[in-house]
Design a protein around this motif. Structure first.
Motif, PDB file in Angstrom:
ATOM      1  N   ASP A 250       0.816  -1.214   0.000  1.00 28.17           N
ATOM      2  CA  ASP A 250       0.000   0.000   0.000  1.00 28.17           C
ATOM      3  C   ASP A 250       0.852   1.268   0.000  1.00 28.17           C
ATOM      4  O   ASP A 250       0.432   2.313   0.500  1.00 28.17           O
ATOM      5  N   LEU A 251       2.041   1.203  -0.589  1.00 27.58           N
ATOM      6  CA  LEU A 251       2.907   2.375  -0.624  1.00 27.58           C
ATOM      7  C   LEU A 251       2.344   3.476  -1.517  1.00 27.58           C
ATOM      8  O   LEU A 251       2.511   4.667  -1.234  1.00 27.58           O
ATOM      9  N   PHE A 252       1.681   3.113  -2.604  1.00 28.89           N
ATOM     10  CA  PHE A 252       1.261   4.093  -3.599  1.00 28.89           C
ATOM     11  C   PHE A 252      -0.254   4.195  -3.749  1.00 28.89           C
ATOM     12  O   PHE A 252      -0.769   5.203  -4.249  1.00 28.89           O
ATOM     13  N   VAL A 253      -0.967   3.138  -3.358  1.00 30.58           N
ATOM     14  CA  VAL A 253      -2.434   3.158  -3.387  1.00 30.58           C
ATOM     15  C   VAL A 253      -2.935   2.562  -2.078  1.00 30.58           C
ATOM     16  O   VAL A 253      -2.208   1.792  -1.430  1.00 30.58           O
ATOM     17  N   PRO A 254      -4.158   2.895  -1.636  1.00 28.01           N
ATOM     18  CA  PRO A 254      -4.689   2.312  -0.393  1.00 28.01           C
ATOM     19  C   PRO A 254      -4.741   0.788  -0.499  1.00 28.01           C
ATOM     20  O   PRO A 254      -4.855   0.239  -1.612  1.00 28.01           O
ATOM     21  N   PRO A 255      -4.667   0.094   0.627  1.00 25.05           N
ATOM     22  CA  PRO A 255      -4.650  -1.382   0.580  1.00 25.05           C
ATOM     23  C   PRO A 255      -5.861  -1.980  -0.121  1.00 25.05           C
ATOM     24  O   PRO A 255      -5.746  -2.975  -0.843  1.00 25.05           O
ATOM     25  N   GLU A 256      -7.041  -1.385   0.076  1.00 24.57           N
ATOM     26  CA  GLU A 256      -8.239  -1.908  -0.577  1.00 24.57           C
ATOM     27  C   GLU A 256      -8.116  -1.788  -2.094  1.00 24.57           C
ATOM     28  O   GLU A 256      -8.494  -2.683  -2.842  1.00 24.57           O
ATOM     29  N   ALA A 257      -7.570  -0.637  -2.534  1.00 20.09           N
ATOM     30  CA  ALA A 257      -7.404  -0.419  -3.972  1.00 20.09           C
ATOM     31  C   ALA A 257      -6.393  -1.391  -4.552  1.00 20.09           C
ATOM     32  O   ALA A 257      -6.567  -1.882  -5.683  1.00 20.09           O
ATOM     33  N   PHE A 258      -5.330  -1.691  -3.804  1.00 19.40           N
ATOM     34  CA  PHE A 258      -4.323  -2.644  -4.297  1.00 19.40           C
ATOM     35  C   PHE A 258      -4.972  -4.004  -4.519  1.00 19.40           C
ATOM     36  O   PHE A 258      -4.759  -4.646  -5.560  1.00 19.40           O
ATOM     37  N   GLY A 259      -5.766  -4.476  -3.546  1.00 19.83           N
ATOM     38  CA  GLY A 259      -6.431  -5.768  -3.689  1.00 19.83           C
ATOM     39  C   GLY A 259      -7.378  -5.793  -4.877  1.00 19.83           C
ATOM     40  O   GLY A 259      -7.438  -6.776  -5.632  1.00 19.83           O
ATOM     41  N   GLU A 260      -8.107  -4.703  -5.071  1.00 20.50           N
ATOM     42  CA  GLU A 260      -9.029  -4.627  -6.206  1.00 20.50           C
ATOM     43  C   GLU A 260      -8.273  -4.637  -7.529  1.00 20.50           C
ATOM     44  O   GLU A 260      -8.698  -5.272  -8.494  1.00 20.50           O
ATOM     45  N   ARG A 261      -7.151  -3.931  -7.574  1.00 20.77           N
ATOM     46  CA  ARG A 261      -6.361  -3.889  -8.797  1.00 20.77           C
ATOM     47  C   ARG A 261      -5.758  -5.254  -9.116  1.00 20.77           C
ATOM     48  O   ARG A 261      -5.677  -5.661 -10.283  1.00 20.77           O
ATOM     49  N   MET A 262      -5.324  -5.985  -8.069  1.00 23.20           N
ATOM     50  CA  MET A 262      -4.825  -7.342  -8.286  1.00 23.20           C
ATOM     51  C   MET A 262      -5.932  -8.241  -8.834  1.00 23.20           C
ATOM     52  O   MET A 262      -5.707  -9.020  -9.779  1.00 23.20           O
ATOM     53  N   ASP A 263      -7.132  -8.130  -8.270  1.00 19.40           N
ATOM     54  CA  ASP A 263      -8.260  -8.930  -8.763  1.00 19.40           C
ATOM     55  C   ASP A 263      -8.540  -8.617 -10.233  1.00 19.40           C
ATOM     56  O   ASP A 263      -8.744  -9.529 -11.053  1.00 19.40           O
ATOM     57  N   THR A 264      -8.555  -7.329 -10.559  1.00 18.90           N
ATOM     58  CA  THR A 264      -8.818  -6.929 -11.946  1.00 18.90           C
ATOM     59  C   THR A 264      -7.764  -7.483 -12.890  1.00 18.90           C
ATOM     60  O   THR A 264      -8.080  -8.012 -13.967  1.00 18.90           O
ATOM     61  N   PHE A 265      -6.499  -7.381 -12.482  1.00 20.17           N
ATOM     62  CA  PHE A 265      -5.411  -7.892 -13.324  1.00 20.17           C
ATOM     63  C   PHE A 265      -5.587  -9.385 -13.585  1.00 20.17           C
ATOM     64  O   PHE A 265      -5.483  -9.853 -14.728  1.00 20.17           O
ATOM     65  N   ILE A 266      -5.819 -10.148 -12.522  1.00 16.82           N
ATOM     66  CA  ILE A 266      -5.928 -11.607 -12.658  1.00 16.82           C
ATOM     67  C   ILE A 266      -7.146 -11.978 -13.501  1.00 16.82           C
ATOM     68  O   ILE A 266      -7.082 -12.871 -14.365  1.00 16.82           O
TER      69      ILE A 266
END
Length: 356
Positions: free
Chosen positions: A274-290
């Motif tokens: 979560d250095l650059f985006v909030p932790p929730e956003a990071f998880g959502e972005r990982m889900d979207t990528f996968i």
């Protein structure tokens, strides 16, 4: 082939290491690392290596009671002196330290020297992922492949492991050696007298071979030709030259050289996701990528698109239910170690256990 309940094998293997001087706690860490490899289908780094590790302890080139020292070099950097202990112990302390540093300053860099072979590299990034961190684990290793253009061993198979926590999906977990095939798999083929496919290795005279024994005594070929060789060189520079460990062909052979400790070098990096985006956003972005990756049109012959780490995760799920499959040669080796140590080797089943 026999199938074993991990909870039966675990105390047996721990007792073998305690017989060679490890504390109960340290033996548990070492055995857990090998069982994790077996569970994930990386049998070349599993309990088949117990006799080899025990032999190195008996030969005095591995310290059963190391005084592992951590020195804080800078706010985000530490150095670990492994005191020639089991690499599993040093790797575990190193990734813990990297995560501790990352918790404070966002990123942690930990070098380790005077270590030994540390088993399946993925276990350390999985450890970091469980704690909530992105992680990278680098190591050098004993000579196994040539520098590009040479026919003699110089660089190590030097696996690279990296892990990124997922959101609702499984994490990304990469674990790959710099060889076309893991050298441990060639060792198992040699042990069983099985041939290997063409294009994996050269014999000691620099000739292509399908004889696993000659290949194990010769040269493994780097994956991707010059690219694999160059990446292995980078591993040696970062994990060996940088950390003060052995490097440039100096790391002692795990199998053939009992003249001195290996002095393997490792380098671990842990990063807060979560250095650059909030932790929730990071998880959502990982889900979207996968989900985007898995939704891509499939090439001929493919039923599914998998993310690195998924095949091993599925194998682990299956093996936790059916038990660990072990070939007859591995069972024989472990039974021989039991006899030598005055222990009773557990009975296996001829069919999957169907554990729940």
């Amino acid at each position: 082939m026999k199938y074993f309940d991990t909870e039966v094998l675990r105390p047996f293997a721990e007792a073998l290491f305690c017989k060679e001087g490890l504390s109960g706690a340290d033996a548990a860490i070492v055995v857990e690392g090998m069982i994790k490899a077996n569970l994930r289908g990386i049998d070349s780094h599993g309990l088949s290596r117990v006799p080899m590790y025990l032999n190195r302890l008996k030969k005095g080139v591995v310290n059963p009671r190391p005084n592992i020292r951590i020195t804080r070099v800078m706010p985000a950097v530490s150095l670990i002196d492994g005191d020639d202990g089991m690499g599993f112990l040093i790797g575990r302390k190193a990734i813990d330290e990297a995560c501790l540093l990352a918790e404070t300053v966002g990123i942690g860099l930990v070098g380790a020297r005077r270590s030994t072979h540390y088993g399946m590299a993925a276990q350390y990034v999985l450890q970091a992922i469980e704690a909530g961190y992105i992680a990278i684990a680098l190591t050098n290793s004993s000579p196994a492949i040539p520098a590009w253009g040479s026919r003699t061993t110089f660089l190590g198979a030097a696996p690279l492991a990296a892990g990124v926590p997922g959101g609702n999906h499984s994490p990304y977990v990469l674990d790959m050696a710099m060889t076309v095939i893991a050298r441990g798999k060639i060792r198992l083929a040699a042990q069983r007298g099985d041939p290997i496919p063409e294009g994996l290795a050269l014999d000691s005279e620099g000739r292509p071979t399908t004889d696993a024994k000659k290949a194990f005594e010769g040269v493994c070929l780097p994956f991707g030709g010059v690219k694999g060789s160059a990446l292995s060189m980078l591993m040696d520079l970062l994990a060996g030259v940088l950390t003060g460990a052995n490097y440039g062909g100096e790391v002692k052979s795990l199998y053939f050289d009992h003249s001195a400790p290996q002095d393997v070098g490792h380098l671990f990096i842990a990063i807060k996701p979560d250095l650059f985006v909030p932790p929730e956003a990071f998880g959502e972005r990982m889900d979207t990528f996968i989900e985007r990756a898995k939704g891509l049109p499939k090439a001929m012959g493919f039923d599914e698109i998998l993310i690195p780490g998924e095949p091993e995760e599925r194998t682990e799920t299956d093996r936790r239910r059916t038990g660990l499959p072990m070939t007859d040669d591995v069972v024989t080796d472990l039974r021989n170690e039991a006899v030598a140590a005055g222990l009773i080797f557990p009975e296996g089943s001829d069919s999957p256990l169907g554990l729940t």
